[in-house]
Design a protein around this motif. Structure first.
Motif, PDB file in Angstrom:
ATOM      1  N   ARG A  43      28.994  35.313  90.399  1.00 29.69           N
ATOM      2  CA  ARG A  43      30.420  35.337  89.364  1.00 29.69           C
ATOM      3  C   ARG A  43      30.465  33.770  88.821  1.00 29.69           C
ATOM      4  NH1 ARG A  43      34.140  36.107  86.045  1.00 29.69           N
ATOM      5  NH2 ARG A  43      36.480  37.165  87.177  1.00 29.69           N
ATOM      6  N   THR A  44      30.740  33.628  87.311  1.00 28.79           N
ATOM      7  CA  THR A  44      31.199  32.479  86.429  1.00 28.79           C
ATOM      8  C   THR A  44      32.540  32.725  86.063  1.00 28.79           C
ATOM      9  OG1 THR A  44      28.562  32.516  85.683  1.00 28.79           O
ATOM     10  CG2 THR A  44      30.100  31.422  84.343  1.00 28.79           C
ATOM     11  N   LEU A  45      32.796  31.807  86.921  1.00 30.01           N
ATOM     12  CA  LEU A  45      34.937  31.050  86.560  1.00 30.01           C
ATOM     13  C   LEU A  45      34.340  30.232  85.645  1.00 30.01           C
ATOM     14  CD1 LEU A  45      34.990  32.210  90.059  1.00 30.01           C
ATOM     15  CD2 LEU A  45      36.043  33.817  88.010  1.00 30.01           C
ATOM     16  N   GLY A 105      30.104  33.446  94.290  1.00 28.88           N
ATOM     17  CA  GLY A 105      28.745  34.010  95.431  1.00 28.88           C
ATOM     18  C   GLY A 105      28.020  34.083  96.115  1.00 28.88           C
ATOM     19  N   CYS A 118      35.981  41.200  96.265  1.00 28.98           N
ATOM     20  CA  CYS A 118      37.012  41.362  94.720  1.00 28.98           C
ATOM     21  C   CYS A 118      38.012  39.618  94.837  1.00 28.98           C
ATOM     22  CB  CYS A 118      37.238  42.278  94.584  1.00 28.98           C
ATOM     23  SG  CYS A 118      36.257  43.905  94.470  1.00 28.98           S
ATOM     24  N   LEU A 174      36.241  36.478  94.300  1.00 31.72           N
ATOM     25  CA  LEU A 174      35.489  35.832  93.544  1.00 31.72           C
ATOM     26  C   LEU A 174      36.530  36.487  91.953  1.00 31.72           C
ATOM     27  CD1 LEU A 174      31.815  37.794  94.718  1.00 31.72           C
ATOM     28  CD2 LEU A 174      32.473  35.062  94.644  1.00 31.72           C
ATOM     29  N   ILE A 177      37.878  39.252  91.205  1.00 33.98           N
ATOM     30  CA  ILE A 177      36.698  40.517  90.131  1.00 33.98           C
ATOM     31  C   ILE A 177      38.107  41.608  90.021  1.00 33.98           C
ATOM     32  CG2 ILE A 177      35.193  42.797  90.688  1.00 33.98           C
ATOM     33  CD1 ILE A 177      33.158  41.085  92.180  1.00 33.98           C
ATOM     34  N   LEU A 235      36.628  43.033  84.720  1.00 35.96           N
ATOM     35  CA  LEU A 235      35.050  43.112  84.558  1.00 35.96           C
ATOM     36  C   LEU A 235      34.507  44.636  84.993  1.00 35.96           C
ATOM     37  CD1 LEU A 235      35.187  41.029  87.400  1.00 35.96           C
ATOM     38  CD2 LEU A 235      34.553  40.455  84.685  1.00 35.96           C
ATOM     39  N   PRO A 288      29.588  37.215  83.634  1.00 32.94           N
ATOM     40  CA  PRO A 288      30.893  36.562  83.847  1.00 32.94           C
ATOM     41  C   PRO A 288      30.432  37.354  85.464  1.00 32.94           C
ATOM     42  CG  PRO A 288      32.163  38.753  82.983  1.00 32.94           C
ATOM     43  CD  PRO A 288      30.064  38.019  82.140  1.00 32.94           C
ATOM     44  N   LEU A 289      29.985  38.397  85.322  1.00 35.83           N
ATOM     45  CA  LEU A 289      29.108  39.024  86.690  1.00 35.83           C
ATOM     46  C   LEU A 289      28.090  39.370  86.747  1.00 35.83           C
ATOM     47  CD1 LEU A 289      30.484  39.479  90.004  1.00 35.83           C
ATOM     48  CD2 LEU A 289      31.149  41.591  88.638  1.00 35.83           C
ATOM     49  N   TRP A 290      27.183  38.541  87.786  1.00 37.01           N
ATOM     50  CA  TRP A 290      25.321  39.641  87.499  1.00 37.01           C
ATOM     51  C   TRP A 290      24.896  39.498  88.202  1.00 37.01           C
ATOM     52  CZ3 TRP A 290      22.274  35.778  88.802  1.00 37.01           C
ATOM     53  CH2 TRP A 290      22.472  34.124  88.416  1.00 37.01           C
TER      54      TRP A 290
END
Length: 203
Positions: free
Chosen positions: A34-36, A42, A137, A140, A142, A146, A156-158
């Motif tokens: 997760r990119t915040l 993550g 969730c 992170l 989420i 998303l 943002p999420l991968w």
């Protein structure tokens, strides 16, 4: 302090099995990133559940709706929904485009951004940060924003891989459902303290 953890590489869609149960097993040991704004967070996926084609317990069972359309996207997209009006849940779409099925990500072992996850969850017990789909969730950040995100693209999420093979993978019936409750479609890392669910299912 040990050596720094290498940034995982992005998973390619071609690597993802098309079959839902195979994808659920494949994702065990892979990385969810997760990119915040405040940084990255993550961990390693340690527990999943498959909701296959025609599964009466799956959200795609009655066909496509505006709410569940992400489940019908090409495999490797995020389907995020709010369960019981309380907790968000993250799923990975599976199968071919137009066919509704997915994999619920139930738990991760935190490996990066632990401070961010602690702040988001309001707890400092690392084991409990993302042990269970709702906690995951929340940890992170989420939510429905998303929904539909391509997890095979940097963003943002991968989904990623650090090249490490998963430890021994167990299999059990799924948790918290009444339809098709005995289907052995839950996968988890045996012996992981970050797995959710009752001990009887984690042997």
């Amino acid at each position: 302090m040990g050596p720094p953890v290498a940034r995982p590489r992005l998973l390619k869609r071609a690597e993802l099995p098309v079959d839902t149960a195979e994808l659920a097993r494949f994702l065990i040991g892979k990385m969810l990133v997760r990119t915040l704004a405040e940084g990255g967070a993550g961990g390693r996926i340690v527990e999943t559940e498959a909701y296959s084609i025609g599964d009466p317990a799956g959200h795609a069972y009655r066909g496509m709706t505006p709410r569940n359309r992400a489940l019908f996207l090409e495999r490797g997209h995020a389907y995020v929904y709010l369960a019981y009006g309380v907790s968000f849940m993250l799923n990975v779409s599976s199968e071919i485009p137009g066919v509704g099925a997915g994999v619920l990500i139930r738990a991760i072992e935190p490996t990066s951004g632990v401070t961010i996850m602690e702040r988001n969850r309001g707890v400092e017990v690392v084991r409990d940060l993302a042990r269970g789909p709702g906690r995951l969730c929340e940890a992170l950040g989420i939510d429905r924003r998303l929904d539909g995100v391509d997890l095979c693209q940097a963003g943002p999420l991968w989904l990623g891989s650090d090249g490490q093979a998963a430890d021994e993978i167990g299999r059990s019936k799924r948790i918290g459902i009444t339809r098709a409750a005995d289907s052995p479609l839950r996968f988890y890392i045996r012996g992981s303290r970050f797995v959710s669910g009752p001990q009887a299912l984690n042997r």
